[in-house]
Design an enzyme around this catalytic site. Sequence first.
Site, short mmCIF file in Angstrom:
data_model
loop_
_atom_site.label_atom_id
_atom_site.label_comp_id
_atom_site.label_asym_id
_atom_site.label_seq_id
_atom_site.Cartn_x
_atom_site.Cartn_y
_atom_site.Cartn_z
CE1 TYR A 137 -3.14 -3.06 0.79
CE2 TYR A 137 -4.55 -1.12 0.73
CZ TYR A 137 -4.40 -2.49 0.67
OH TYR A 137 -5.50 -3.28 0.50
CE LYS A 206 3.51 -18.32 -0.60
NZ LYS A 206 2.68 -19.54 -0.56
CG ASP A 239 -0.29 -20.73 0.86
OD1 ASP A 239 0.25 -20.48 1.97
OD2 ASP A 239 0.28 -21.39 -0.03
CG ASP A 263 -7.56 -5.67 1.41
OD1 ASP A 263 -8.58 -5.22 1.97
OD2 ASP A 263 -7.45 -5.80 0.17
CG ASP A 267 -12.97 -8.56 1.94
OD1 ASP A 267 -12.86 -7.72 2.87
OD2 ASP A 267 -13.37 -8.26 0.80
C1 IPM Z 1 -10.45 -2.23 3.22
C2 IPM Z 1 -10.68 -1.83 1.80
C3 IPM Z 1 -9.61 -0.81 1.40
C4 IPM Z 1 -8.27 -1.50 1.51
C5 IPM Z 1 -9.82 -0.24 -0.01
C6 IPM Z 1 -11.20 0.38 -0.17
C7 IPM Z 1 -8.77 0.77 -0.37
O1 IPM Z 1 -10.70 -2.93 0.96
O2 IPM Z 1 -10.55 -1.36 4.11
O3 IPM Z 1 -10.19 -3.40 3.47
O4 IPM Z 1 -7.81 -2.16 0.57
O5 IPM Z 1 -7.67 -1.37 2.58
MN MN Z 2 -10.52 -4.79 2.00
#
Ligand code: IPM
Ligand code: MN
Length: 369
Positions: A137, A206, A239, A263, A267
């Site tokens: 990032y 990793k 992984d 990130d 999710d």
């Molecule tokens: C998160 C989101 C952000 C990230 C995006 C929107 C830039 O996916 O907060 O996880 O990648 O950090």
């Molecule tokens: Mn995200």
Amino acid sequence: MKTYKIAVLPGDGTGPEVVDEGLKVLDAAAKAYDFKLDTQAYDFGGDRYIATGEVLPDSASDELKAFDSIFLGAIGHPDVKPGILEKGILLRLRFELDQYINLRPVKLYPGVETPLAGKTPAEIDYDVVRENTGGLYTGVGGISMKGTADEMAVQSMVYNRFQVERCLRYAFERVRIRHTDGAVWKGLSEADVDAGKIGQLTLCGKTNVLTYVFDLWERAFYEIAEDYPDVKTDYCHVDATCMWMVKNPEWFDVIATCNMFGDIITDLGAMTQGGMGIAAGGNINPEGVSMFEPIGGSAPKYTGLGVINPMAAICAGAMMLAELGELKAAAAIEAAVADVTGTKLESMAARRMGYSTSQVGDLVAERIS
Ligand code: IPM
Ligand code: MN
């Protein structure tokens, strides 16, 4: 009476609706636990950008530094090219406010359906500590000969020891915070407990391929671990981490990882806890101003319909109170959320909760007083 100054950034899409419910619940908690929230709203987001051409005023982060905390809805607008608002608002604030931790609890609340067959709330309950300002990032890289057959692009994962060390120290401390009530993490063996361990920190990396960056992470991890003899250390490739998060989520207590892996795995974690409707996170600067948000997006197709689930925003509010030191109020919100998910809501999905957005906020708020 203790008063906290909170900057509110409702943002785009359904952000304002979920923020309203979050604030409703925060107000109920403030009344019940004797503190005040002094809120000030900012209109950063897609509509403002379309109207003014400005993504974020240069003064924003300095102004926000004067607050005790920031409560954010969602950033992302269907009429704005992807990346502009995300990078220009969310990522810029994370960087400029040096919110170097992204704390994302993966917690299955009672009554919430998980796609992990047979797993219960006791088995899905861990924290991911995502490094939040470095790595891929950072944006170091470039593109050359664009549009030709020889085009090439590079984007580097950059970390220094300082960034890695402060993230890992936070993660080790997090293990202690999770067990301050004396409850020892149930995944420990008897021998671990006899050896004085209270919880576990898993480094997710990793080391078999990213042999420079994760060599740095791994060495720092084991060196810092010497200061935390009460924390069991564990290592998992990213992984494999995904595999165990699905197959054996009860193996995790706290996971520490880099920005990009964090990130991605959060999710996955959010889906295992019932989806974006309930997943909250905190962009934390332990020495500065932090920002709490539901981790899902702005869900534009549901905007204004009153059908979006506000639980993630409500849980983000609880995390904000915990960071401010209002631990009892934070715990009261969590208990109220657990009661509502366990006894009221039919689903965590938008439209299918059995209640409107504001009714869900009411259900939680009325359980706090
Ligand atoms: C998160 C989101 C952000 C990230 C995006 C929107 C830039 O996916 O907060 O996880 O990648 O950090
Ligand atoms: Mn995200």
